[in-house]
Design a protein around this motif. Structure first.
Motif, mmCIF file in Angstrom:
data_model
loop_
_atom_site.group_PDB
_atom_site.id
_atom_site.type_symbol
_atom_site.label_atom_id
_atom_site.label_comp_id
_atom_site.label_asym_id
_atom_site.label_seq_id
_atom_site.Cartn_x
_atom_site.Cartn_y
_atom_site.Cartn_z
ATOM 1 N N GLU A 148 -34.319 5.273 -58.177
ATOM 2 C CA GLU A 148 -33.312 5.711 -57.209
ATOM 3 C C GLU A 148 -31.974 5.992 -57.885
ATOM 4 O OE1 GLU A 148 -35.364 3.173 -53.561
ATOM 5 O OE2 GLU A 148 -33.620 2.389 -54.626
ATOM 6 N N ALA A 149 -31.591 5.153 -58.827
ATOM 7 C CA ALA A 149 -30.341 5.373 -59.561
ATOM 8 C C ALA A 149 -30.415 6.661 -60.373
ATOM 9 C CB ALA A 149 -30.056 4.180 -60.469
ATOM 10 N N ILE A 150 -31.533 6.877 -61.041
ATOM 11 C CA ILE A 150 -31.715 8.094 -61.835
ATOM 12 C C ILE A 150 -31.697 9.326 -60.929
ATOM 13 C CG2 ILE A 150 -33.341 9.361 -63.298
ATOM 14 C CD1 ILE A 150 -34.292 6.579 -64.341
ATOM 15 N N GLY A 151 -32.361 9.222 -59.783
ATOM 16 C CA GLY A 151 -32.393 10.344 -58.853
ATOM 17 C C GLY A 151 -31.009 10.705 -58.342
ATOM 18 N N LEU A 152 -30.197 9.715 -58.069
ATOM 19 C CA LEU A 152 -28.850 9.971 -57.588
ATOM 20 C C LEU A 152 -27.987 10.572 -58.696
ATOM 21 C CD1 LEU A 152 -27.308 9.705 -54.980
ATOM 22 C CD2 LEU A 152 -26.726 7.352 -55.596
ATOM 23 N N TYR A 153 -28.180 10.115 -59.918
ATOM 24 C CA TYR A 153 -27.500 10.730 -61.074
ATOM 25 C C TYR A 153 -27.853 12.209 -61.185
ATOM 26 C CZ TYR A 153 -27.592 12.262 -65.972
ATOM 27 O OH TYR A 153 -27.504 12.997 -67.125
ATOM 28 N N ARG A 154 -29.118 12.521 -61.086
ATOM 29 C CA ARG A 154 -29.546 13.922 -61.205
ATOM 30 C C ARG A 154 -29.009 14.768 -60.058
ATOM 31 N NH1 ARG A 154 -35.595 12.215 -63.272
ATOM 32 N NH2 ARG A 154 -35.148 12.376 -65.521
ATOM 33 N N LEU A 155 -28.881 14.164 -58.891
ATOM 34 C CA LEU A 155 -28.320 14.878 -57.752
ATOM 35 C C LEU A 155 -26.856 15.238 -58.013
ATOM 36 C CD1 LEU A 155 -28.892 15.805 -54.781
ATOM 37 C CD2 LEU A 155 -27.887 13.625 -54.082
ATOM 38 N N LEU A 156 -26.077 14.301 -58.558
ATOM 39 C CA LEU A 156 -24.675 14.588 -58.863
ATOM 40 C C LEU A 156 -24.546 15.687 -59.916
ATOM 41 C CD1 LEU A 156 -22.759 11.173 -58.886
ATOM 42 C CD2 LEU A 156 -23.023 12.828 -57.041
ATOM 43 N N ILE A 157 -25.408 15.656 -60.899
ATOM 44 C CA ILE A 157 -25.389 16.716 -61.914
ATOM 45 C C ILE A 157 -25.675 18.068 -61.262
ATOM 46 C CG2 ILE A 157 -26.524 17.609 -63.991
ATOM 47 C CD1 ILE A 157 -24.831 15.190 -64.565
ATOM 48 N N ASP A 158 -26.616 18.076 -60.354
ATOM 49 C CA ASP A 158 -27.023 19.327 -59.710
ATOM 50 C C ASP A 158 -25.969 19.841 -58.736
ATOM 51 O OD1 ASP A 158 -28.826 21.436 -58.863
ATOM 52 O OD2 ASP A 158 -29.211 20.238 -57.066
ATOM 53 N N LYS A 159 -25.362 18.962 -57.975
ATOM 54 C CA LYS A 159 -24.502 19.386 -56.872
ATOM 55 C C LYS A 159 -23.010 19.369 -57.204
ATOM 56 C CE LYS A 159 -27.963 19.774 -53.950
ATOM 57 N NZ LYS A 159 -28.416 21.121 -53.494
ATOM 58 N N SER A 160 -22.585 18.509 -58.112
ATOM 59 C CA SER A 160 -21.155 18.280 -58.287
ATOM 60 C C SER A 160 -20.613 18.672 -59.655
ATOM 61 C CB SER A 160 -20.851 16.790 -58.039
ATOM 62 O OG SER A 160 -19.517 16.478 -58.357
ATOM 63 N N TYR A 161 -21.451 18.685 -60.670
ATOM 64 C CA TYR A 161 -20.955 18.910 -62.024
ATOM 65 C C TYR A 161 -20.522 20.362 -62.225
ATOM 66 C CZ TYR A 161 -20.511 18.745 -67.079
ATOM 67 O OH TYR A 161 -20.014 18.820 -68.352
ATOM 68 N N ASP A 162 -19.375 20.549 -62.857
ATOM 69 C CA ASP A 162 -18.826 21.871 -63.162
ATOM 70 C C ASP A 162 -19.307 22.274 -64.557
ATOM 71 O OD1 ASP A 162 -17.312 24.093 -63.801
ATOM 72 O OD2 ASP A 162 -15.422 23.277 -63.059
ATOM 73 N N TRP A 163 -20.362 23.066 -64.608
ATOM 74 C CA TRP A 163 -20.961 23.443 -65.883
ATOM 75 C C TRP A 163 -20.074 24.409 -66.666
ATOM 76 C CZ3 TRP A 163 -24.864 20.982 -68.084
ATOM 77 C CH2 TRP A 163 -25.707 20.220 -67.280
ATOM 78 N N ASP A 164 -19.180 25.072 -65.987
ATOM 79 C CA ASP A 164 -18.297 26.028 -66.656
ATOM 80 C C ASP A 164 -17.122 25.319 -67.340
ATOM 81 O OD1 ASP A 164 -17.060 28.366 -67.492
ATOM 82 O OD2 ASP A 164 -16.080 28.706 -65.557
ATOM 83 N N LYS A 165 -16.428 24.473 -66.596
ATOM 84 C CA LYS A 165 -15.200 23.859 -67.119
ATOM 85 C C LYS A 165 -15.339 22.364 -67.349
ATOM 86 C CE LYS A 165 -12.467 27.294 -64.611
ATOM 87 N NZ LYS A 165 -13.603 27.890 -63.865
ATOM 88 N N THR A 166 -16.493 21.794 -67.080
ATOM 89 C CA THR A 166 -16.815 20.357 -67.117
ATOM 90 C C THR A 166 -16.077 19.613 -66.006
ATOM 91 O OG1 THR A 166 -15.107 19.521 -68.645
ATOM 92 C CG2 THR A 166 -17.102 20.484 -69.631
ATOM 93 N N GLY A 167 -16.439 18.382 -65.838
ATOM 94 C CA GLY A 167 -15.867 17.572 -64.774
ATOM 95 C C GLY A 167 -16.694 17.642 -63.501
ATOM 96 N N TYR A 168 -16.310 16.790 -62.541
ATOM 97 C CA TYR A 168 -17.027 16.690 -61.275
ATOM 98 C C TYR A 168 -16.110 17.071 -60.124
ATOM 99 C CZ TYR A 168 -20.822 14.416 -63.727
ATOM 100 O OH TYR A 168 -21.872 14.156 -64.580
ATOM 101 N N LEU A 169 -16.614 17.929 -59.260
ATOM 102 C CA LEU A 169 -15.871 18.288 -58.055
ATOM 103 C C LEU A 169 -15.936 17.117 -57.073
ATOM 104 C CD1 LEU A 169 -17.069 21.982 -57.750
ATOM 105 C CD2 LEU A 169 -15.018 21.093 -58.874
ATOM 106 N N GLU A 170 -14.891 16.955 -56.329
ATOM 107 C CA GLU A 170 -14.609 15.696 -55.656
ATOM 108 C C GLU A 170 -15.513 15.370 -54.471
ATOM 109 O OE1 GLU A 170 -12.182 12.195 -55.041
ATOM 110 O OE2 GLU A 170 -12.614 13.497 -56.734
ATOM 111 N N ALA A 171 -15.767 16.339 -53.585
ATOM 112 C CA ALA A 171 -16.463 16.024 -52.332
ATOM 113 C C ALA A 171 -17.075 17.272 -51.732
ATOM 114 C CB ALA A 171 -15.497 15.379 -51.340
#
Length: 407
Positions: A148-171
């Motif tokens: 479950e922890a790994i799945g949630l990590y992968r979800l954040l990478i998929d939905k929130s991570y900024d692959w262009d400029k790096t970082g995570y979008l807030e909400a």
């Protein structure tokens, strides 16, 4: 790390550890005896300073994740079955009520009966769930929890991570679409990238890496540390920049003393977990710079003020509980790195302040904070969406563990 060199110092550290061991028991016993909701399940959503429960208060995902982490970490340090039972209660409630089975991720809040309330996907809350699940896996040894922890990590990478400029979008909205109001709380700026969320994503990933040393996760941790070097840390001022837009343009000048000192040891913990020696050396240097800058926020009584606004030269003269907890660990960490006894004294002075002004000796737990005149801040929670057993229990656990490693 530094080793104590004389008997007086060893006695001082032993007393510090003994007091924190007792205080950790007090904190956890409060949450065991006062916060369990036997009516609707899980834990009460709000309790005031007089221990009056607001039975119909909303229940927050951050509160419940932090309860899960606190009791899991306490059990991992001291295997008391009551701690594991409390952690399991928190885990079961999170699974039953906060998990969005349709779109993935964690709801921000549910109502007092456990029905979904605020369904936005705040990256901060999802990160804390990863953090807590990773700790609970260590306590429970349940493989499903790890997955479950790994799945949630992968979800954040998929939905929130900024692959262009790096970082995570807030909400995001419930279905992970753009959201107009990104703020964690009313006091925050409405910006797409925030230091606070990135710090706790880093903390979560560090804990996950301990149970799942994945190469991709390691790269994410390195990138997050570099985000702090490149953006969040103002090396000249020795403070952290709190808010940025999507393109990493600075949007804030507020100084948050608690976050400054908290970041020092969390960054070092992350670099150490992935064993990146160059990053460890670089973090070591910046830790001392930030610790020195944080000292400007200390009062004569050993307490650390909340925030400072440079533009108005305005110091927010409140001393919040979590700021003191982070000061204790951060200054202790600075002592271990530098060998300069003044930092150890700052940690001890802060603990003395906490004992004198922040501990609620009548009703238990820690007050939210005090004002400049020493009075208790009115109308604040003893338990609530933000008032959790995480900062203070973590400070106790962290320092106890560090003192144990000294010879």
């Amino acid at each position: 790390m530094l080793q104590p060199s004389n008997a007086v110092l060893k006695d001082q550290l032993t007393a510090f550890s003994n007091e924190l061991t007792e205080e950790l028991k007090n904190i956890l016993n409060y949450w065991l005896s006062r916060t369990v909701d036997e009516v609707n399940g899980g834990f009460w959503g709000k309790i005031d300073n007089e221990n009056q429960v607001t039975a119909d208060a909303a229940k927050g995902s951050v509160l419940n994740a932090r309860i899960l982490w606190s009791f899991s970490a306490a059990y991992n340090q001291n295997p008391d079955e009551a701690y594991l039972q409390a952690a399991t209660r928190a885990y079961d409630y999170i699974k039953a009520h906060f998990v969005d089975e349709e779109f993935g991720g964690m709801y921000w809040s549910v109502d007092y009966e456990g029905n979904k309330l605020d369904t936005k996907k705040q990256v901060y809350a999802n990160a804390f769930t990863i953090y807590a699940l990773s700790e609970y896996y260590t306590a429970s040894k349940l493989e499903t929890v790890k997955e479950e922890a790994i799945g949630l990590y992968r979800l954040l990478i998929d939905k929130s991570y900024d692959w262009d400029k790096t970082g995570y979008l807030e909400a995001f909205t419930r279905d992970w679409q753009p959201l107009g109001d990104l703020r964690l709380s009313a006091k925050d700026a409405n910006e797409k990238k925030t230091m606070n969320t990135h710090l706790h994503v880093l903390e979560a990933y560090t804990n996950l890496y301990r149970i799942w040393p994945d190469d991709g996760l390691k790269q994410q941790i390195e990138t997050l540390i570099n985000n702090f070097f490149d953006h969040f840390i103002d090396a000249e001022a020795g403070h952290l920049v709190l808010f940025f837009d999507e393109d990493w343009n600075r949007r804030s000048n507020t100084v948050s003393y608690g976050h400054d000192i908290e970041a020092t040891w969390l960054l070092l913990e992350a670099a150490g977990a992935i064993n990146n020696q160059e990053m460890i050396k670089r973090v070591n240097r910046i830790c001392i710079t930030i610790a020195e800058a944080t000292m400007h926020g200390l009062d004569a009584d050993g307490g650390l003020w909340y925030e400072y606004e440079p533009a108005e030269d305005h110091l927010i003269k409140e001393k919040h509980w979590w700021v003191q907890a982070e000061a204790m660990v951060g200054f202790y960490n600075a002592w271990q790195l530098s060998g300069n006894d003044k930092y150890l004294q700052l940690a001890l002075d802060n603990w003395a302040f906490v004992k004198d002004k922040i501990l609620d000796k009548q009703n238990g737990e820690w007050f939210w904070g005090i004002r400049a005149d020493g009075s208790i801040m009115p109308g604040e929670d003893k338990a609530g969406l933000w008032k959790c057993p995480y900062h203070n229990s973590r400070a106790c656990i962290e320092i106890i563990n560090r003192i144990k490693t000294l010879k």
